[in-house]
Design an enzyme around this catalytic site. Structure first.
Site, PDB file in Angstrom:
ATOM      1  N   ARG A 162       9.163  19.363 -48.113  1.00  0.00           N
ATOM      2  CA  ARG A 162       9.010  20.171 -47.112  1.00  0.00           C
ATOM      3  C   ARG A 162       8.036  20.757 -46.850  1.00  0.00           C
ATOM      4  O   ARG A 162       7.710  21.981 -46.080  1.00  0.00           O
ATOM      5  CB  ARG A 162      10.366  21.068 -47.039  1.00  0.00           C
ATOM      6  N   LYS A 164      -2.372  17.625 -35.960  1.00  0.00           N
ATOM      7  CA  LYS A 164      -1.195  16.401 -35.617  1.00  0.00           C
ATOM      8  C   LYS A 164      -1.244  15.547 -36.647  1.00  0.00           C
ATOM      9  O   LYS A 164      -2.246  15.126 -37.185  1.00  0.00           O
ATOM     10  CB  LYS A 164      -1.777  15.833 -34.182  1.00  0.00           C
ATOM     11  N   GLU A 174     -14.318   9.542 -28.398  1.00  0.00           N
ATOM     12  CA  GLU A 174     -13.615  11.232 -28.643  1.00  0.00           C
ATOM     13  C   GLU A 174     -14.712  12.225 -28.168  1.00  0.00           C
ATOM     14  O   GLU A 174     -14.468  13.273 -27.615  1.00  0.00           O
ATOM     15  CB  GLU A 174     -13.071  11.262 -29.997  1.00  0.00           C
ATOM     16  N   LYS A 181     -12.128  21.291 -29.143  1.00  0.00           N
ATOM     17  CA  LYS A 181     -10.723  21.074 -29.634  1.00  0.00           C
ATOM     18  C   LYS A 181     -10.156  22.181 -30.335  1.00  0.00           C
ATOM     19  O   LYS A 181      -8.890  22.702 -30.230  1.00  0.00           O
ATOM     20  CB  LYS A 181     -10.810  19.894 -30.624  1.00  0.00           C
ATOM     21  N   GLU A 201       1.202  21.576 -28.210  1.00  0.00           N
ATOM     22  CA  GLU A 201       1.065  20.688 -27.106  1.00  0.00           C
ATOM     23  C   GLU A 201       2.046  21.144 -25.969  1.00  0.00           C
ATOM     24  O   GLU A 201       2.618  20.222 -25.531  1.00  0.00           O
ATOM     25  CB  GLU A 201       1.177  19.478 -27.387  1.00  0.00           C
ATOM     26  N   ARG A 244      -2.906  21.467 -24.334  1.00  0.00           N
ATOM     27  CA  ARG A 244      -3.375  20.740 -25.326  1.00  0.00           C
ATOM     28  C   ARG A 244      -3.254  19.268 -24.839  1.00  0.00           C
ATOM     29  O   ARG A 244      -3.967  18.375 -25.364  1.00  0.00           O
ATOM     30  CB  ARG A 244      -2.697  20.972 -26.583  1.00  0.00           C
ATOM     31  N   ASN A 302      -5.397  14.249 -24.382  1.00  0.00           N
ATOM     32  CA  ASN A 302      -5.103  13.142 -24.267  1.00  0.00           C
ATOM     33  C   ASN A 302      -5.587  11.959 -23.211  1.00  0.00           C
ATOM     34  O   ASN A 302      -5.156  11.060 -22.743  1.00  0.00           O
ATOM     35  CB  ASN A 302      -3.632  12.792 -24.341  1.00  0.00           C
ATOM     36  N   HIS A 306      -5.711   8.295 -23.276  1.00  0.00           N
ATOM     37  CA  HIS A 306      -4.776   8.010 -24.441  1.00  0.00           C
ATOM     38  C   HIS A 306      -3.893   7.122 -23.944  1.00  0.00           C
ATOM     39  O   HIS A 306      -3.082   6.608 -24.603  1.00  0.00           O
ATOM     40  CB  HIS A 306      -4.482   9.055 -25.325  1.00  0.00           C
ATOM     41  N   HIS A 358      -3.216   3.832 -25.779  1.00  0.00           N
ATOM     42  CA  HIS A 358      -2.325   3.655 -26.795  1.00  0.00           C
ATOM     43  C   HIS A 358      -1.485   2.475 -26.283  1.00  0.00           C
ATOM     44  O   HIS A 358      -1.138   1.695 -27.356  1.00  0.00           O
ATOM     45  CB  HIS A 358      -1.181   4.756 -26.742  1.00  0.00           C
ATOM     46  N   HIS A 380      -8.741   2.643 -32.488  1.00  0.00           N
ATOM     47  CA  HIS A 380      -8.335   3.613 -31.724  1.00  0.00           C
ATOM     48  C   HIS A 380      -9.463   4.111 -30.617  1.00  0.00           C
ATOM     49  O   HIS A 380      -9.350   4.290 -29.447  1.00  0.00           O
ATOM     50  CB  HIS A 380      -7.901   4.806 -32.436  1.00  0.00           C
TER      51      HIS A 380
END
Length: 537
Positions: free
Chosen positions: A297, A319, A361, A403, A413, A417, A421, A424, A428, A441
Protein backbone atom coordinates in the site's frame (compact mmCIF):
# COMPACT_ATOMS: atom_id res chain seq x y z
CA UNK A 1 58.81 2.37 13.50
CA UNK A 2 62.16 2.38 11.76
CA UNK A 3 60.62 3.27 8.38
CA UNK A 4 62.65 6.47 8.04
CA UNK A 5 60.01 9.00 9.10
CA UNK A 6 62.47 11.33 10.81
CA UNK A 7 65.09 11.28 8.04
CA UNK A 8 62.61 11.71 5.21
CA UNK A 9 60.45 14.12 7.18
CA UNK A 10 63.33 16.52 7.86
CA UNK A 11 64.39 16.60 4.21
CA UNK A 12 60.79 16.96 3.02
CA UNK A 13 60.24 19.89 5.41
CA UNK A 14 63.30 21.70 4.00
CA UNK A 15 62.08 21.17 0.43
CA UNK A 16 58.63 22.50 1.33
CA UNK A 17 59.97 25.32 3.52
CA UNK A 18 58.06 23.98 6.49
CA UNK A 19 58.96 23.15 10.10
CA UNK A 20 59.60 19.52 11.02
CA UNK A 21 58.23 18.04 14.25
CA UNK A 22 58.48 14.48 15.55
CA UNK A 23 55.56 13.67 17.88
CA UNK A 24 57.71 11.42 20.09
CA UNK A 25 60.28 14.20 20.53
CA UNK A 26 57.46 16.64 21.31
CA UNK A 27 56.14 14.30 24.02
CA UNK A 28 59.62 14.04 25.54
CA UNK A 29 60.01 17.83 25.45
CA UNK A 30 56.66 18.37 27.19
CA UNK A 31 57.12 15.73 29.88
CA UNK A 32 60.87 15.96 30.42
CA UNK A 33 60.98 12.17 30.25
CA UNK A 34 62.09 9.69 27.60
CA UNK A 35 59.65 7.48 25.73
CA UNK A 36 61.07 4.26 27.29
CA UNK A 37 60.67 5.81 30.77
CA UNK A 38 57.03 6.78 30.11
CA UNK A 39 56.30 3.25 28.88
CA UNK A 40 57.98 1.68 31.91
CA UNK A 41 56.64 3.96 34.66
CA UNK A 42 53.25 5.15 33.34
CA UNK A 43 52.43 2.35 30.90
CA UNK A 44 51.48 2.33 27.20
CA UNK A 45 47.91 3.55 27.82
CA UNK A 46 49.20 6.74 29.45
CA UNK A 47 51.67 7.24 26.61
CA UNK A 48 48.87 6.93 24.05
CA UNK A 49 46.86 9.62 25.85
CA UNK A 50 49.85 11.97 25.78
CA UNK A 51 50.38 11.11 22.12
CA UNK A 52 46.75 11.93 21.29
CA UNK A 53 47.03 15.33 23.00
CA UNK A 54 50.16 16.16 21.01
CA UNK A 55 48.65 15.07 17.68
CA UNK A 56 45.49 17.09 18.35
CA UNK A 57 47.61 20.20 19.02
CA UNK A 58 50.08 19.75 16.17
CA UNK A 59 47.56 18.90 13.45
CA UNK A 60 45.82 22.20 14.17
CA UNK A 61 48.95 24.10 13.06
CA UNK A 62 50.00 25.10 9.56
CA UNK A 63 53.30 24.86 7.65
CA UNK A 64 54.32 21.70 9.48
CA UNK A 65 55.70 18.32 8.53
CA UNK A 66 54.76 15.94 11.35
CA UNK A 67 56.29 12.50 11.94
CA UNK A 68 53.98 10.50 14.18
CA UNK A 69 54.81 7.48 16.25
CA UNK A 70 54.07 4.19 14.53
CA UNK A 71 51.20 3.39 16.90
CA UNK A 72 49.43 6.73 16.64
CA UNK A 73 46.92 5.22 14.18
CA UNK A 74 45.55 2.89 16.86
CA UNK A 75 43.40 5.75 18.18
CA UNK A 76 40.38 6.42 15.88
CA UNK A 77 40.41 10.10 16.90
CA UNK A 78 44.05 10.39 15.78
CA UNK A 79 43.22 8.80 12.44
CA UNK A 80 40.32 11.19 11.91
CA UNK A 81 42.42 14.27 12.72
CA UNK A 82 45.30 13.19 10.50
CA UNK A 83 43.03 12.40 7.56
CA UNK A 84 41.00 15.59 7.94
CA UNK A 85 43.77 18.10 8.59
CA UNK A 86 46.68 17.00 6.42
CA UNK A 87 48.16 14.96 3.62
CA UNK A 88 49.01 11.56 5.11
CA UNK A 89 52.08 9.73 3.79
CA UNK A 90 52.55 6.09 4.75
CA UNK A 91 56.25 5.13 4.61
CA UNK A 92 56.10 1.39 4.12
CA UNK A 93 59.11 -0.76 5.05
CA UNK A 94 59.71 -4.49 5.13
CA UNK A 95 60.20 -6.41 8.36
CA UNK A 96 63.83 -7.09 7.43
CA UNK A 97 64.54 -3.41 6.80
CA UNK A 98 62.98 -2.38 10.10
CA UNK A 99 65.00 -5.03 12.00
CA UNK A 100 68.24 -3.83 10.43
CA UNK A 101 67.51 -0.19 11.34
CA UNK A 102 66.35 -0.86 14.91
CA UNK A 103 68.67 -3.75 15.94
CA UNK A 104 70.73 -1.62 18.37
CA UNK A 105 68.12 1.04 19.24
CA UNK A 106 67.20 0.80 22.93
CA UNK A 107 64.66 3.63 22.67
CA UNK A 108 61.94 1.43 21.14
CA UNK A 109 60.07 -0.16 24.07
CA UNK A 110 57.86 -2.41 21.98
CA UNK A 111 60.90 -4.18 20.48
CA UNK A 112 62.55 -5.01 23.79
CA UNK A 113 61.41 -8.62 23.57
CA UNK A 114 63.04 -12.00 23.04
CA UNK A 115 61.62 -12.20 19.50
CA UNK A 116 61.55 -8.73 17.86
CA UNK A 117 60.66 -10.20 14.44
CA UNK A 118 57.52 -11.82 15.75
CA UNK A 119 56.56 -8.62 17.54
CA UNK A 120 57.06 -6.61 14.34
CA UNK A 121 54.91 -9.06 12.40
CA UNK A 122 52.14 -8.67 14.98
CA UNK A 123 52.39 -4.89 14.84
CA UNK A 124 52.37 -4.88 11.03
CA UNK A 125 49.26 -7.09 10.90
CA UNK A 126 47.50 -4.77 13.33
CA UNK A 127 48.60 -1.42 11.96
CA UNK A 128 49.01 -1.80 8.18
CA UNK A 129 45.23 -1.70 7.44
CA UNK A 130 44.95 1.44 9.58
CA UNK A 131 47.82 3.15 7.77
CA UNK A 132 46.19 2.37 4.43
CA UNK A 133 42.79 3.59 5.65
CA UNK A 134 43.99 7.19 6.00
CA UNK A 135 47.00 7.35 3.65
CA UNK A 136 46.93 9.78 0.73
CA UNK A 137 50.28 8.41 -0.47
CA UNK A 138 52.03 5.09 0.12
CA UNK A 139 55.81 5.22 -0.38
CA UNK A 140 58.03 2.14 -0.36
CA UNK A 141 61.20 3.01 1.60
CA UNK A 142 63.19 0.01 0.40
CA UNK A 143 65.26 2.20 -1.94
CA UNK A 144 68.56 3.48 -0.51
CA UNK A 145 68.37 6.91 -2.17
CA UNK A 146 66.53 9.16 0.30
CA UNK A 147 66.64 12.14 -2.10
CA UNK A 148 64.84 10.07 -4.72
CA UNK A 149 62.11 9.07 -2.27
CA UNK A 150 61.57 12.67 -1.20
CA UNK A 151 61.30 13.77 -4.83
CA UNK A 152 58.75 11.01 -5.44
CA UNK A 153 56.71 12.35 -2.54
CA UNK A 154 56.92 15.91 -3.86
CA UNK A 155 55.87 14.80 -7.34
CA UNK A 156 52.91 12.83 -6.03
CA UNK A 157 51.78 15.67 -3.76
CA UNK A 158 51.89 18.06 -6.71
CA UNK A 159 49.90 15.61 -8.85
CA UNK A 160 47.29 15.19 -6.11
CA UNK A 161 46.92 18.94 -5.64
CA UNK A 162 46.45 19.39 -9.40
CA UNK A 163 43.84 16.64 -9.47
CA UNK A 164 42.10 18.18 -6.46
CA UNK A 165 42.00 21.55 -8.19
CA UNK A 166 40.47 19.95 -11.28
CA UNK A 167 37.84 18.20 -9.17
CA UNK A 168 36.98 21.43 -7.38
CA UNK A 169 36.71 23.27 -10.68
CA UNK A 170 34.50 20.53 -12.11
CA UNK A 171 32.36 20.47 -8.96
CA UNK A 172 31.98 24.23 -9.13
CA UNK A 173 30.93 24.03 -12.78
CA UNK A 174 28.46 21.25 -12.01
CA UNK A 175 27.02 23.19 -9.10
CA UNK A 176 26.58 26.21 -11.34
CA UNK A 177 24.97 24.03 -14.01
CA UNK A 178 22.70 22.21 -11.56
CA UNK A 179 19.20 23.60 -11.18
CA UNK A 180 16.82 22.63 -8.37
CA UNK A 181 13.08 23.19 -8.63
CA UNK A 182 10.30 22.16 -6.27
CA UNK A 183 6.88 20.64 -6.81
CA UNK A 184 4.81 22.34 -4.11
CA UNK A 185 2.33 19.83 -2.70
CA UNK A 186 2.42 20.52 1.01
CA UNK A 187 3.68 17.46 2.89
CA UNK A 188 4.22 15.66 -0.42
CA UNK A 189 6.42 18.40 -1.92
CA UNK A 190 9.66 17.23 -3.48
CA UNK A 191 12.70 18.55 -5.33
CA UNK A 192 13.60 18.19 -9.00
CA UNK A 193 17.39 18.36 -9.46
CA UNK A 194 18.56 18.92 -13.05
CA UNK A 195 22.19 18.90 -14.13
CA UNK A 196 25.15 16.92 -15.48
CA UNK A 197 26.74 14.11 -13.51
CA UNK A 198 23.97 13.63 -10.93
CA UNK A 199 24.22 9.83 -11.23
CA UNK A 200 27.82 10.17 -10.02
CA UNK A 201 26.67 11.89 -6.83
CA UNK A 202 25.96 8.95 -4.55
CA UNK A 203 25.42 11.24 -1.56
CA UNK A 204 22.65 13.11 -3.39
CA UNK A 205 20.67 9.93 -4.03
CA UNK A 206 21.41 8.53 -0.57
CA UNK A 207 19.84 11.63 1.03
CA UNK A 208 16.49 10.60 -0.43
CA UNK A 209 16.75 6.95 0.65
CA UNK A 210 15.56 6.61 4.24
CA UNK A 211 15.65 2.83 4.77
CA UNK A 212 18.41 0.28 4.55
CA UNK A 213 17.15 -1.48 1.43
CA UNK A 214 16.73 -0.16 -2.12
CA UNK A 215 15.11 -1.81 -5.14
CA UNK A 216 16.35 -0.39 -8.44
CA UNK A 217 13.95 -0.98 -11.34
CA UNK A 218 15.51 -0.55 -14.78
CA UNK A 219 15.52 -2.21 -18.21
CA UNK A 220 17.83 -4.16 -20.47
CA UNK A 221 18.93 -1.03 -22.35
CA UNK A 222 19.68 1.24 -19.40
CA UNK A 223 21.13 -1.39 -17.04
CA UNK A 224 24.45 -1.87 -18.89
CA UNK A 225 24.96 1.90 -18.96
CA UNK A 226 24.12 3.06 -15.45
CA UNK A 227 22.95 0.29 -13.10
CA UNK A 228 26.32 -0.65 -11.62
CA UNK A 229 27.19 3.01 -11.03
CA UNK A 230 23.98 3.70 -9.11
CA UNK A 231 23.87 0.37 -7.28
CA UNK A 232 27.55 0.58 -6.32
CA UNK A 233 27.14 4.01 -4.75
CA UNK A 234 24.10 2.90 -2.78
CA UNK A 235 25.95 -0.18 -1.53
CA UNK A 236 28.89 2.03 -0.53
CA UNK A 237 26.46 4.07 1.57
CA UNK A 238 25.50 0.90 3.46
CA UNK A 239 22.27 0.05 1.62
CA UNK A 240 21.26 -3.41 0.51
CA UNK A 241 20.40 -3.23 -3.18
CA UNK A 242 17.91 -5.37 -5.12
CA UNK A 243 18.35 -5.11 -8.90
CA UNK A 244 15.24 -5.60 -11.07
CA UNK A 245 15.88 -5.57 -14.83
CA UNK A 246 12.82 -5.57 -17.10
CA UNK A 247 12.56 -5.93 -20.89
CA UNK A 248 12.69 -2.60 -22.75
CA UNK A 249 9.79 -1.09 -24.67
CA UNK A 250 6.30 0.36 -24.35
CA UNK A 251 4.85 -3.06 -25.19
CA UNK A 252 6.19 -4.30 -21.84
CA UNK A 253 4.39 -1.66 -19.76
CA UNK A 254 1.87 -4.24 -18.61
CA UNK A 255 0.73 -6.58 -15.83
CA UNK A 256 3.46 -9.10 -16.61
CA UNK A 257 6.27 -6.61 -16.02
CA UNK A 258 4.53 -5.21 -12.95
CA UNK A 259 4.33 -8.71 -11.47
CA UNK A 260 8.04 -9.23 -12.14
CA UNK A 261 8.68 -6.22 -9.90
CA UNK A 262 6.35 -7.53 -7.20
CA UNK A 263 7.96 -10.98 -7.43
CA UNK A 264 11.42 -9.52 -6.85
CA UNK A 265 10.27 -7.30 -3.97
CA UNK A 266 8.61 -10.22 -2.21
CA UNK A 267 11.43 -12.69 -2.90
CA UNK A 268 13.92 -10.27 -1.35
CA UNK A 269 11.69 -9.58 1.67
CA UNK A 270 11.39 -5.88 0.93
CA UNK A 271 9.44 -4.09 3.66
CA UNK A 272 7.60 -0.78 3.87
CA UNK A 273 10.85 1.14 4.37
CA UNK A 274 12.32 -0.15 1.12
CA UNK A 275 12.81 2.64 -1.43
CA UNK A 276 11.98 1.90 -5.07
CA UNK A 277 14.29 3.71 -7.51
CA UNK A 278 13.17 4.08 -11.14
CA UNK A 279 16.26 4.17 -13.37
CA UNK A 280 15.18 4.65 -16.98
CA UNK A 281 12.72 6.41 -19.24
CA UNK A 282 9.00 7.01 -19.04
CA UNK A 283 7.98 3.35 -19.17
CA UNK A 284 10.22 2.43 -16.23
CA UNK A 285 9.21 5.53 -14.29
CA UNK A 286 5.48 4.90 -14.72
CA UNK A 287 5.72 1.18 -14.02
CA UNK A 288 8.10 1.40 -11.04
CA UNK A 289 6.03 4.24 -9.61
CA UNK A 290 2.85 2.17 -9.83
CA UNK A 291 4.67 -0.74 -8.18
CA UNK A 292 5.79 1.59 -5.36
CA UNK A 293 2.25 2.94 -4.96
CA UNK A 294 0.80 -0.57 -4.75
CA UNK A 295 3.40 -2.64 -2.87
CA UNK A 296 2.37 -2.91 0.79
CA UNK A 297 0.00 0.00 0.00
CA UNK A 298 2.86 2.36 -0.70
CA UNK A 299 6.64 2.50 -0.29
CA UNK A 300 9.06 5.42 -0.93
CA UNK A 301 9.92 6.13 -4.54
CA UNK A 302 12.68 8.10 -6.32
CA UNK A 303 12.87 8.93 -10.04
CA UNK A 304 16.18 8.81 -11.95
CA UNK A 305 14.97 9.65 -15.49
CA UNK A 306 17.46 8.89 -18.28
CA UNK A 307 15.55 10.04 -21.39
CA UNK A 308 14.59 13.55 -22.43
CA UNK A 309 10.90 12.67 -22.43
CA UNK A 310 11.02 11.40 -18.86
CA UNK A 311 13.17 14.31 -17.66
CA UNK A 312 10.86 17.00 -19.03
CA UNK A 313 7.54 15.29 -18.39
CA UNK A 314 6.77 11.80 -17.14
CA UNK A 315 9.04 11.77 -14.07
CA UNK A 316 7.37 14.89 -12.68
CA UNK A 317 3.85 14.96 -11.29
CA UNK A 318 3.24 11.53 -9.82
CA UNK A 319 1.28 9.89 -12.63
CA UNK A 320 2.07 6.19 -12.52
CA UNK A 321 0.53 3.23 -14.29
CA UNK A 322 0.52 0.56 -16.94
CA UNK A 323 -1.23 0.07 -20.27
CA UNK A 324 -4.25 -2.07 -20.98
CA UNK A 325 -4.94 -3.59 -24.41
CA UNK A 326 -8.00 -1.32 -24.65
CA UNK A 327 -6.32 1.92 -23.56
CA UNK A 328 -2.99 3.54 -22.67
CA UNK A 329 -2.23 4.31 -19.00
CA UNK A 330 -5.74 3.28 -18.00
CA UNK A 331 -4.58 1.42 -14.87
CA UNK A 332 -2.53 3.36 -12.35
CA UNK A 333 -2.40 5.79 -9.47
CA UNK A 334 -1.32 9.30 -8.54
CA UNK A 335 1.77 8.70 -6.40
CA UNK A 336 4.43 11.35 -5.90
CA UNK A 337 8.14 10.50 -5.73
CA UNK A 338 10.43 11.64 -2.91
CA UNK A 339 12.70 13.29 -5.48
CA UNK A 340 13.47 13.53 -9.20
CA UNK A 341 17.18 13.56 -10.08
CA UNK A 342 17.59 14.27 -13.80
CA UNK A 343 21.16 13.69 -14.95
CA UNK A 344 21.43 15.53 -18.26
CA UNK A 345 24.64 13.61 -19.08
CA UNK A 346 22.49 10.54 -19.79
CA UNK A 347 21.19 12.30 -22.91
CA UNK A 348 24.63 11.80 -24.49
CA UNK A 349 23.81 8.09 -24.95
CA UNK A 350 20.21 8.64 -26.03
CA UNK A 351 19.37 7.45 -29.57
CA UNK A 352 18.30 10.24 -31.94
CA UNK A 353 14.79 8.82 -32.22
CA UNK A 354 14.36 8.90 -28.43
CA UNK A 355 15.69 12.46 -28.31
CA UNK A 356 13.09 13.55 -30.87
CA UNK A 357 10.39 11.82 -28.84
CA UNK A 358 11.39 13.88 -25.82
CA UNK A 359 11.30 17.10 -27.83
CA UNK A 360 7.59 16.48 -28.42
CA UNK A 361 6.90 17.08 -24.72
CA UNK A 362 9.16 20.16 -24.75
CA UNK A 363 7.13 21.61 -27.64
CA UNK A 364 3.90 20.70 -25.86
CA UNK A 365 4.72 22.81 -22.80
CA UNK A 366 5.33 25.89 -24.92
CA UNK A 367 2.28 25.36 -27.13
CA UNK A 368 -0.23 25.18 -24.31
CA UNK A 369 1.14 27.50 -21.62
CA UNK A 370 4.00 29.73 -22.79
CA UNK A 371 3.96 31.30 -26.26
CA UNK A 372 7.34 32.98 -25.64
CA UNK A 373 8.85 29.60 -24.76
CA UNK A 374 7.32 28.12 -27.93
CA UNK A 375 9.02 30.89 -29.94
CA UNK A 376 12.32 30.17 -28.15
CA UNK A 377 12.01 26.49 -29.12
CA UNK A 378 11.42 27.49 -32.74
CA UNK A 379 14.57 29.61 -32.69
CA UNK A 380 16.67 26.94 -30.98
CA UNK A 381 15.33 23.66 -32.37
CA UNK A 382 18.55 22.96 -34.30
CA UNK A 383 20.59 23.43 -31.10
CA UNK A 384 18.24 21.10 -29.25
CA UNK A 385 18.47 18.41 -31.93
CA UNK A 386 22.27 18.81 -31.78
CA UNK A 387 22.09 18.39 -27.94
CA UNK A 388 23.88 21.63 -27.17
CA UNK A 389 24.16 21.57 -23.35
CA UNK A 390 23.09 25.17 -22.70
CA UNK A 391 19.99 24.94 -24.88
CA UNK A 392 19.09 21.51 -23.54
CA UNK A 393 19.44 22.63 -19.91
CA UNK A 394 17.12 25.59 -20.52
CA UNK A 395 14.53 23.42 -22.25
CA UNK A 396 14.51 20.83 -19.47
CA UNK A 397 14.36 23.43 -16.70
CA UNK A 398 11.59 25.50 -18.31
CA UNK A 399 9.51 22.43 -19.13
CA UNK A 400 9.83 21.19 -15.56
CA UNK A 401 8.93 24.64 -14.20
CA UNK A 402 5.75 24.67 -16.28
CA UNK A 403 4.74 21.17 -15.28
CA UNK A 404 5.63 21.65 -11.60
CA UNK A 405 3.46 24.77 -11.48
CA UNK A 406 0.50 22.95 -13.05
CA UNK A 407 0.86 19.90 -10.78
CA UNK A 408 1.17 22.12 -7.72
CA UNK A 409 -2.20 23.72 -8.57
CA UNK A 410 -4.00 20.54 -9.71
CA UNK A 411 -2.32 17.35 -8.51
CA UNK A 412 -5.05 14.89 -9.54
CA UNK A 413 -6.17 16.36 -12.85
CA UNK A 414 -9.40 17.85 -11.56
CA UNK A 415 -9.25 20.59 -14.18
CA UNK A 416 -6.11 22.56 -15.07
CA UNK A 417 -3.76 19.58 -15.23
CA UNK A 418 -5.71 18.09 -18.12
CA UNK A 419 -4.12 20.72 -20.38
CA UNK A 420 -0.85 18.77 -20.16
CA UNK A 421 -2.54 16.22 -22.44
CA UNK A 422 -2.37 18.46 -25.51
CA UNK A 423 -1.86 16.09 -28.45
CA UNK A 424 -2.38 13.04 -26.26
CA UNK A 425 -5.96 12.18 -27.22
CA UNK A 426 -4.87 11.63 -30.82
CA UNK A 427 -1.46 10.32 -29.74
CA UNK A 428 -2.79 7.63 -27.42
CA UNK A 429 -5.13 6.47 -30.17
CA UNK A 430 -2.14 6.08 -32.50
CA UNK A 431 -0.22 4.04 -29.94
CA UNK A 432 -3.16 1.78 -29.14
CA UNK A 433 -4.25 1.43 -32.74
CA UNK A 434 -0.81 0.47 -34.11
CA UNK A 435 0.14 -1.63 -31.08
CA UNK A 436 2.26 -0.37 -28.20
CA UNK A 437 5.86 0.14 -29.22
CA UNK A 438 5.28 0.60 -32.95
CA UNK A 439 5.51 4.37 -32.52
CA UNK A 440 7.29 5.91 -29.55
CA UNK A 441 5.05 7.85 -27.18
CA UNK A 442 6.68 11.15 -28.12
CA UNK A 443 6.28 10.42 -31.82
CA UNK A 444 2.57 9.81 -31.34
CA UNK A 445 2.21 12.96 -29.21
CA UNK A 446 4.10 15.05 -31.78
CA UNK A 447 1.77 13.95 -34.55
CA UNK A 448 -1.18 14.32 -32.15
CA UNK A 449 -0.26 17.98 -31.57
CA UNK A 450 -0.40 18.66 -35.30
CA UNK A 451 -3.87 17.06 -35.39
CA UNK A 452 -5.02 19.02 -32.33
CA UNK A 453 -3.76 22.27 -33.89
CA UNK A 454 -5.64 21.41 -37.10
CA UNK A 455 -8.84 20.80 -35.13
CA UNK A 456 -8.28 24.09 -33.25
CA UNK A 457 -8.16 25.97 -36.55
CA UNK A 458 -11.28 24.23 -37.91
CA UNK A 459 -13.12 25.32 -34.76
CA UNK A 460 -11.96 28.93 -35.24
CA UNK A 461 -9.76 28.97 -32.11
CA UNK A 462 -6.48 29.72 -33.96
CA UNK A 463 -5.50 30.76 -37.48
CA UNK A 464 -3.96 28.42 -40.02
CA UNK A 465 -0.59 30.14 -39.67
CA UNK A 466 -0.45 28.77 -36.11
CA UNK A 467 -1.15 25.27 -37.41
CA UNK A 468 1.76 25.59 -39.82
CA UNK A 469 4.05 26.79 -37.01
CA UNK A 470 3.18 23.72 -34.95
CA UNK A 471 3.57 21.40 -37.95
CA UNK A 472 6.93 22.92 -38.94
CA UNK A 473 8.34 22.73 -35.41
CA UNK A 474 7.23 19.12 -34.93
CA UNK A 475 8.86 18.21 -38.25
CA UNK A 476 12.06 20.10 -37.34
CA UNK A 477 12.25 18.03 -34.16
CA UNK A 478 12.37 14.89 -36.29
CA UNK A 479 8.83 13.79 -35.48
CA UNK A 480 6.09 12.49 -37.81
CA UNK A 481 3.39 14.97 -38.85
CA UNK A 482 1.11 12.58 -40.77
CA UNK A 483 -0.91 10.06 -38.77
CA UNK A 484 -1.47 6.43 -39.76
CA UNK A 485 -4.81 5.65 -41.39
CA UNK A 486 -6.58 3.62 -38.73
CA UNK A 487 -10.01 4.14 -40.31
CA UNK A 488 -12.48 6.76 -39.08
CA UNK A 489 -14.51 4.36 -36.92
CA UNK A 490 -11.41 2.90 -35.30
CA UNK A 491 -10.09 6.39 -34.54
CA UNK A 492 -13.35 7.28 -32.79
CA UNK A 493 -13.42 4.02 -30.80
CA UNK A 494 -9.87 4.54 -29.57
CA UNK A 495 -10.37 8.19 -28.62
CA UNK A 496 -13.49 7.32 -26.64
CA UNK A 497 -11.27 5.29 -24.27
CA UNK A 498 -9.60 8.30 -22.68
CA UNK A 499 -9.38 9.40 -19.03
CA UNK A 500 -10.44 12.97 -19.89
CA UNK A 501 -13.75 11.89 -21.42
CA UNK A 502 -17.01 12.37 -19.57
CA UNK A 503 -20.27 10.57 -20.31
CA UNK A 504 -18.81 8.97 -23.43
CA UNK A 505 -18.07 12.39 -24.96
CA UNK A 506 -14.55 12.92 -26.31
CA UNK A 507 -12.86 15.97 -24.78
CA UNK A 508 -9.88 17.58 -26.51
CA UNK A 509 -7.13 19.92 -25.37
CA UNK A 510 -6.95 22.56 -28.09
CA UNK A 511 -5.17 25.89 -28.60
CA UNK A 512 -6.98 29.19 -27.99
CA UNK A 513 -4.63 30.89 -29.04
CA UNK A 514 -1.05 29.52 -29.16
CA UNK A 515 0.26 29.44 -25.58
CA UNK A 516 -3.21 29.13 -24.08
CA UNK A 517 -5.26 25.90 -23.84
CA UNK A 518 -8.93 25.14 -24.24
CA UNK A 519 -10.61 21.98 -22.92
CA UNK A 520 -13.59 21.32 -25.14
CA UNK A 521 -15.59 18.91 -27.27
CA UNK A 522 -15.58 19.05 -31.06
CA UNK A 523 -18.43 18.88 -33.59
CA UNK A 524 -18.31 15.43 -35.26
CA UNK A 525 -18.02 16.84 -38.77
CA UNK A 526 -14.96 18.97 -37.85
CA UNK A 527 -13.31 16.03 -36.11
CA UNK A 528 -13.87 13.86 -39.19
CA UNK A 529 -12.37 16.62 -41.35
CA UNK A 530 -9.23 16.69 -39.19
CA UNK A 531 -8.90 12.90 -39.37
CA UNK A 532 -9.23 13.00 -43.14
CA UNK A 533 -6.73 15.84 -43.56
CA UNK A 534 -4.05 14.56 -41.16
CA UNK A 535 -3.93 10.84 -41.88
CA UNK A 536 -2.02 9.02 -44.58
CA UNK A 537 -4.04 8.12 -47.63
Amino acid sequence: MGAGKTTIGRLLARKLNKRFVDSDHEIEARTGASIPWIFEIEGEACFRRREADVIRDLTARHDLVLATGGGAVLDPANRALLAERGTVIYLRASINSILQRTAHDKNRPLLQTADPRRKLEELMTQRDPLYREIADLVIDTGRPNVQSMVQTILDQIAAQEAARARRLAKTSMNEQAQITLNVELGERSYPIAIGPGLLNDGALLARHVAGGKVAIVTNTTVAPLYLERVAGQLRASGREVVEIILPDGEEHKNWQSLNLVFDALLANRCDRKTTVVALGGGVIGDLAGFAAASYMRGVPFVQLPTTLLSQVDSSVGGKTGINHPLGKNMIGAFYQPRAVLADTSTLDTLPARELSAGLAEVIKHGAILDAEYFAWIEQNIERLVAREPEAMAHAIARSCEIKADVVGRDEREGGLRAVLNFGHTFGHAIESGLGYGEWLHGEAVGCGMVMAADLSARMGLVDWATVERVRALVAAAGLPTVAPDLGEQRWLELMQVDKKNEGGTIRFILLKPLGSPSITTAPPELLRATLAACTAA
